[in-house]
Enzyme design. Sequence first.
Site, mmCIF file in Angstrom:
data_model
loop_
_atom_site.group_PDB
_atom_site.id
_atom_site.type_symbol
_atom_site.label_atom_id
_atom_site.label_comp_id
_atom_site.label_asym_id
_atom_site.label_seq_id
_atom_site.Cartn_x
_atom_site.Cartn_y
_atom_site.Cartn_z
ATOM 1 N N GLY A 181 -52.186 2.201 -2.898
ATOM 2 C CA GLY A 181 -53.235 1.097 -4.679
ATOM 3 C C GLY A 181 -53.214 -0.492 -3.890
ATOM 4 C CG ASP B 169 -48.558 0.110 -15.971
ATOM 5 O OD1 ASP B 169 -49.039 -0.533 -17.145
ATOM 6 O OD2 ASP B 169 -48.144 1.394 -16.041
HETATM 7 P P1 IMP Z 1 -45.135 0.859 -13.321
HETATM 8 O O1 IMP Z 1 -44.925 -0.524 -13.157
HETATM 9 O O2 IMP Z 1 -43.186 1.359 -12.623
HETATM 10 O O3 IMP Z 1 -44.930 1.006 -14.481
HETATM 11 O O4 IMP Z 1 -46.125 1.326 -11.851
HETATM 12 C C1 IMP Z 1 -46.579 0.919 -11.580
HETATM 13 C C2 IMP Z 1 -47.944 1.651 -10.984
HETATM 14 O O5 IMP Z 1 -48.498 2.685 -11.541
HETATM 15 C C3 IMP Z 1 -48.563 1.195 -9.788
HETATM 16 O O6 IMP Z 1 -48.323 0.429 -8.824
HETATM 17 C C4 IMP Z 1 -50.145 2.385 -10.015
HETATM 18 O O7 IMP Z 1 -49.930 3.329 -8.815
HETATM 19 C C5 IMP Z 1 -49.939 3.135 -11.669
HETATM 20 N N1 IMP Z 1 -50.562 2.581 -12.624
HETATM 21 C C6 IMP Z 1 -50.350 1.505 -13.680
HETATM 22 N N2 IMP Z 1 -50.963 1.705 -14.796
HETATM 23 C C7 IMP Z 1 -52.149 2.274 -13.651
HETATM 24 C C8 IMP Z 1 -53.668 1.994 -13.984
HETATM 25 O O8 IMP Z 1 -54.412 1.588 -15.033
HETATM 26 N N3 IMP Z 1 -54.746 1.927 -13.402
HETATM 27 C C9 IMP Z 1 -54.286 3.111 -11.980
HETATM 28 N N4 IMP Z 1 -52.864 3.011 -11.508
HETATM 29 C C10 IMP Z 1 -52.076 2.764 -12.378
HETATM 30 MG MG MG Z 2 -49.169 1.513 -7.090
#
Ligand code: IMP
Ligand code: MG
Length: 174
Positions: free
Chosen positions: A42, A101
């Site tokens: 990403g 996120d």
């Molecule tokens: P977290 O902060 O551990 O929940 O994970 C974040 C990861 O979840 C990011 O690096 C993305 O790969 C994925 N992610 C979270 N929200 C989105 C979204 O809205 N679209 C696409 N990928 C997302």
């Molecule tokens: Mg990511």
Amino acid sequence: MAERVRVLLTEEEVDARIKAIGEQISKDYEGKEVHLICVLKGGSFFMCELAKRITVPVSLDFMSVSSYGTETKSSGVVKIVKDLDETIMGKDVIVIEDIIDSGRTLSYLLEMLKDRKPASLRLCTLLDKPDRRVVDVNIDYTGFAIPDEFVVGYGLDYAQKYRNLPYIGIVEFD
Ligand code: IMP
Ligand code: MG
């Protein structure tokens, strides 16, 4: 299920913001070199565009992680799928992410990188969904804070699609 993508941030808006972050980083790291770590996949589009806007010397490395847990909920325990090629010891490191996120992945990753003794360690993310935060993460550079919607484009995918969109869009299902 069919899905549509509605524009949230245009290509012009994203590019302008990345240019501004690049200028800020260039100022903050004046007289130093900066080592960018891209979290694959990403972060790749963002890192390339950002790196072009930084005027101090830049080196790059890549890392790929996957979080243990279910498809929809990251557990916070991160498995390194591809580790860095080079040491970060003594370097001024900025981790480049597409989106924060829950914060689980990045808080785990940052702790792990801290143990490798960089001179400094900062976090730069294109997007932030503050409403979704479960674990506190200190973000040094943010492109845009966005609402709690599933977004794609500029590196972000839905089922591996849409990473190549030059803008950020919200996925809508019929
Ligand atoms: P977290 O902060 O551990 O929940 O994970 C974040 C990861 O979840 C990011 O690096 C993305 O790969 C994925 N992610 C979270 N929200 C989105 C979204 O809205 N679209 C696409 N990928 C997302
Ligand atoms: Mg990511």
